[in-house]
Motif scaffolding. Structure first.
Motif, PDB file in Angstrom:
ATOM      1  N   UNK A 125      -2.735  14.768  -8.794  1.00 28.44           N
ATOM      2  CA  UNK A 125      -1.401  14.404  -9.269  1.00 28.44           C
ATOM      3  C   UNK A 125      -1.413  13.801 -10.672  1.00 28.44           C
ATOM      4  N   UNK A 126      -2.591  13.461 -11.170  1.00 26.40           N
ATOM      5  CA  UNK A 126      -2.707  12.974 -12.545  1.00 26.40           C
ATOM      6  C   UNK A 126      -3.042  14.080 -13.542  1.00 26.40           C
ATOM      7  N   UNK A 135      13.448  22.451 -13.455  1.00 20.52           N
ATOM      8  CA  UNK A 135      14.450  21.468 -13.867  1.00 20.52           C
ATOM      9  C   UNK A 135      14.817  20.529 -12.738  1.00 20.52           C
ATOM     10  N   UNK A 136      14.831  21.041 -11.504  1.00 19.41           N
ATOM     11  CA  UNK A 136      15.237  20.225 -10.360  1.00 19.41           C
ATOM     12  C   UNK A 136      14.527  20.788  -9.133  1.00 19.41           C
ATOM     13  N   UNK A 137      13.297  20.351  -8.903  1.00 12.61           N
ATOM     14  CA  UNK A 137      12.467  20.956  -7.870  1.00 12.61           C
ATOM     15  C   UNK A 137      13.097  20.848  -6.489  1.00 12.61           C
ATOM     16  N   UNK A 138      13.628  19.699  -6.132  1.00  6.27           N
ATOM     17  CA  UNK A 138      14.196  19.508  -4.801  1.00  6.27           C
ATOM     18  C   UNK A 138      15.341  20.479  -4.527  1.00  6.27           C
ATOM     19  N   UNK A 187      10.451  13.268  -7.894  1.00  5.14           N
ATOM     20  CA  UNK A 187       9.277  12.500  -8.337  1.00  5.14           C
ATOM     21  C   UNK A 187       8.201  13.524  -8.686  1.00  5.14           C
ATOM     22  N   UNK A 188       8.271  14.054  -9.910  1.00  6.26           N
ATOM     23  CA  UNK A 188       7.503  15.227 -10.282  1.00  6.26           C
ATOM     24  C   UNK A 188       6.089  14.883 -10.739  1.00  6.26           C
ATOM     25  N   UNK A 220       7.416  17.843  -6.257  1.00  8.25           N
ATOM     26  CA  UNK A 220       7.593  16.442  -5.868  1.00  8.25           C
ATOM     27  C   UNK A 220       6.336  15.966  -5.136  1.00  8.25           C
ATOM     28  N   UNK A 221       5.770  14.856  -5.612  1.00  4.87           N
ATOM     29  CA  UNK A 221       4.508  14.379  -5.029  1.00  4.87           C
ATOM     30  C   UNK A 221       4.612  14.163  -3.515  1.00  4.87           C
TER      31      UNK A 221
END
Length: 275
Positions: A125-126, A135-138, A187-188, A220-221
């Motif tokens: 994740x790093x 633009x808006x994963x969810x 939370x990308x 999103x994590x």
């Protein structure tokens, strides 16, 4: 591709005369072969449907973007298309799937391995490879699921996810997720998308490789976290044990674990309707 048929010409030329061909246990997505020749060991994946060909091409693209992270990720070597198939050759990573090692581990060993499982996800994740960011994963993910569900007969139930949702109606759960969606912000991070025990390789008691990157990208994590927790829950019914909290603590997730419930539901729907 059948075992009795020759390899694609470019692949055969690159690998050279084969000493052995192994077929490791895999899901239904791809045909997978471990090729051994005097030039080394290689993985050959073959896709035969448009959706799987697209996924295999995506994996090759993601691996190319992740070469700074070797040796945790494989080296892409070549792709070859023909006769309704798409072949992707990449380097072989040594190691045993984490779920197999956990089955043999004693209590403290299990804690150490779960810690590594969590910390490796935090490391991933790093990473910041040069890949496009949604633009808006969810919202895009929910729209994708809506399309998958609406392509099935009305009121198709969820099946074979090994979750509490098996038997529920897919579009009902999706409606519930869409009602909850406005309460969440993205939370990308760069993520794996299928971060589960079979995709983590252990060698000499350390994480040595991460495989199956066809879903890799900016996500999103919490989806990766929910996927990892689900994978742990399948191993000896650990869902009611301290391993769940141990994993989240080792990752560094400080929110209430219940904050992942949306993503656990989202993961179940993804498993049920991804094809």
């Amino acid at each position: 591709m059948h075992m009795s048929l020759p390899l694609p010409p470019a692949v055969a030329s690159y690998v050279g005369p084969l000493l052995s061909v192994e077929t490791p246990p895999q899901g239904m997505a791809f045909k997978v072969f471990i090729l051994t020749s005097q030039r080394g060991r290689f993985i050959l994946k073959v896709a035969q449907t448009p959706a799987m060909i697209e996924a295999l091409s995506r994996e090759a693209y993601v691996l190319s973007a992740l070469q700074d992270q070797a040796p945790l990720v494989a080296q892409p070597l070549m792709e070859e298309a023909g006769d309704g198939e798409h072949a992707f050759l990449f380097s072989y990573l040594e190691g045993e799937p984490l779920y197999k090692r956990l089955r043999r581990a004693e209590s403290q060993e299990r804690l150490d391995l779960v810690t590594q499982f969590a910390q490796t996800l935090r490391l991933i994740h790093n990473w910041s490879p040069d890949l496009s960011r949604p633009a808006n994963w969810l919202s895009e993910k929910l729209d994708w699921l809506r399309g998958k569900i609406e392509a099935r007969p009305v009121n198709t139930p969820i099946e074979r996810t090994r979750t509490r949702f098996d038997g529920a109606i897919g579009n009902h759960l999706l409606d519930d997720l869409q009602a909850r969606r406005p309460l969440l912000e993205n939370d990308m991070v760069f993520g794996h998308y299928d971060y589960c025990l079979p995709n983590v390789l252990i060698l000499h008691e350390r994480v040595a490789g991460i495989i199956d990157w066809s879903g890799g990208g900016y996500i999103d994590r919490r989806f990766d976290l929910a996927t990892a927790l689900f994978s742990l829950s399948l191993l000896e019914k650990w869902e009611h044990s301290s391993y769940r909290l141990h994993f989240l603590k080792a990752y560094g997730y400080t929110e209430d674990p219940d904050s992942l419930s949306f993503f656990e539901d989202l993961h179940a729907l993804t498993c049920a309707f991804w094809q």
